[in-house]
Design a protein around this motif. Structure first.
Motif, short mmCIF file in Angstrom:
data_model
loop_
_atom_site.label_atom_id
_atom_site.label_comp_id
_atom_site.label_asym_id
_atom_site.label_seq_id
_atom_site.Cartn_x
_atom_site.Cartn_y
_atom_site.Cartn_z
N ALA A 60 0.67 -0.65 0.06
CA ALA A 60 -0.38 0.25 -0.22
C ALA A 60 0.74 0.93 0.18
O ALA A 60 1.04 2.52 -0.83
N LEU A 61 2.42 1.38 0.93
CA LEU A 61 2.57 2.15 0.74
C LEU A 61 3.65 2.39 -0.76
O LEU A 61 4.11 3.72 -0.80
N GLU A 62 3.86 1.42 -1.38
CA GLU A 62 4.81 1.12 -2.29
C GLU A 62 3.88 2.36 -3.49
O GLU A 62 4.41 3.21 -4.34
N GLY A 63 2.39 1.91 -3.15
CA GLY A 63 1.74 2.85 -4.66
C GLY A 63 1.43 3.99 -4.25
O GLY A 63 1.53 4.18 -4.76
N LEU A 64 2.17 4.81 -2.75
CA LEU A 64 1.63 5.89 -2.83
C LEU A 64 3.28 6.45 -3.15
O LEU A 64 4.02 8.08 -3.06
N GLY A 65 4.35 5.39 -3.71
CA GLY A 65 5.85 6.16 -3.84
C GLY A 65 6.44 6.06 -2.50
O GLY A 65 7.50 6.55 -3.04
N LEU A 66 6.27 5.38 -1.67
CA LEU A 66 6.44 5.37 -0.83
C LEU A 66 7.32 3.94 0.08
O LEU A 66 6.75 2.87 -0.28
N ALA A 67 8.67 4.22 0.88
CA ALA A 67 8.46 2.95 1.19
C ALA A 67 9.62 2.96 2.76
O ALA A 67 9.65 4.18 3.79
N ASP A 68 9.56 2.60 4.28
CA ASP A 68 10.40 1.69 5.04
C ASP A 68 10.93 0.78 5.15
O ASP A 68 10.44 -0.51 6.26
N PRO A 69 12.14 -0.26 4.54
CA PRO A 69 12.28 -1.25 4.71
C PRO A 69 12.90 -1.52 6.38
O PRO A 69 12.85 -2.56 7.27
N ALA A 70 13.08 -0.64 7.16
CA ALA A 70 13.87 -0.87 8.17
C ALA A 70 12.55 -0.52 9.53
O ALA A 70 13.20 -0.92 10.90
N HIS A 71 11.14 -0.10 9.15
CA HIS A 71 10.00 -0.22 10.46
C HIS A 71 10.81 -1.76 10.97
O HIS A 71 10.14 -2.97 10.06
N ARG A 72 10.23 -1.67 12.42
CA ARG A 72 10.31 -2.67 13.73
C ARG A 72 8.57 -2.31 14.11
O ARG A 72 9.39 -0.77 14.41
N SER A 73 8.13 -3.47 14.52
CA SER A 73 6.90 -3.02 15.55
C SER A 73 7.30 -2.37 16.62
O SER A 73 8.86 -2.89 16.93
N HIS A 74 6.93 -1.62 17.17
CA HIS A 74 7.28 -1.24 18.48
C HIS A 74 5.85 -0.85 19.75
O HIS A 74 4.89 0.20 19.10
N GLN A 75 5.96 -1.17 20.66
CA GLN A 75 5.20 -1.06 21.70
C GLN A 75 4.93 0.08 22.56
O GLN A 75 6.11 0.63 22.94
N LEU A 76 4.28 0.83 22.96
CA LEU A 76 3.97 2.13 23.33
C LEU A 76 4.77 1.85 24.68
O LEU A 76 4.89 1.09 25.61
N THR A 77 5.42 2.68 25.13
CA THR A 77 6.51 2.80 26.43
C THR A 77 5.57 4.12 27.16
O THR A 77 5.40 4.92 26.34
#
Length: 175
Positions: A60-77
């Motif tokens: 979905a992001l690539e369809g908008l010309g965007l990417a973040d291959p480094a993303h990793r999920s994070h729990q709110l602290t």
């Protein structure tokens, strides 16, 4: 000997969804692509730490010309909540979660739809404008939700990304 730590002067905005796998990820990637004047942090209310975004979110992001291959999920602290100038939620239950688990941040937490409708623009610092909204006392309506595409297929993720893209344009104009 090293010097004192540098404090980042940019406002810190936490984008908060359930698993930090779709909605908040999309918003962070969009925000970072549009401005360096805000420090965007993505988090979830019920996240498993360290997972990559789903393939559907990535597409979905690539369809908008965007990417973040480094993303990793994070729990709110607690540190995220304490350090945030604003916590932007994607559903009423995310606001409720902050009010229960991080009550000190309730006055800085609202849904993205509430913020684009109510956050006053202007030269005053973001913190002052957010405080004027008295967010801890606001009743959150169900209509303020950006529907989680998690159970859907690619078209649901594309539609969600388009909705968040539009909302982020509006929010960034106010921040």
């Amino acid at each position: 000997m090293t010097g004192p730590a540098t404090v980042d002067p940019r406002p810190a905005v936490v984008m908060l969804c359930t698993g930090n796998a779709a909605r908040s990820v999309m918003a962070v990637v969009m925000g970072r692509a549009r401005t360096e004047a805000v420090r965007f942090i993505g988090a979830g209310t019920h996240s498993i730490e360290g997972l990559p975004m789903s393939g559907r979110t990535r597409r979905a992001l690539e369809g908008l010309g965007l990417a973040d291959p480094a993303h990793r999920s994070h729990q709110l602290t607690a540190a995220d909540a304490d350090g945030a100038d604003l916590i932007v939620a994607f559903a009423p239950e995310h606001v409720d979660y902050v009010r229960r688990m991080h009550p000190e941040a309730a006055a800085r937490t609202a849904t993205i739809k509430h913020l684009v409708a109510e956050l006053p623009p202007g030269p005053a610092p973001l913190g002052q404008r957010v405080a004027a909204l008295r967010l801890a006392d606001v009743e959150v309506a169900g209509a303020e939700e950006v529907v989680d595409p998690g159970g859907g297929e690619d078209p649901a993720f594309v539609a969600c990304a388009a909705e968040i893209d539009h909302l982020m344009d509006q929010l960034l104009a106010l921040i």
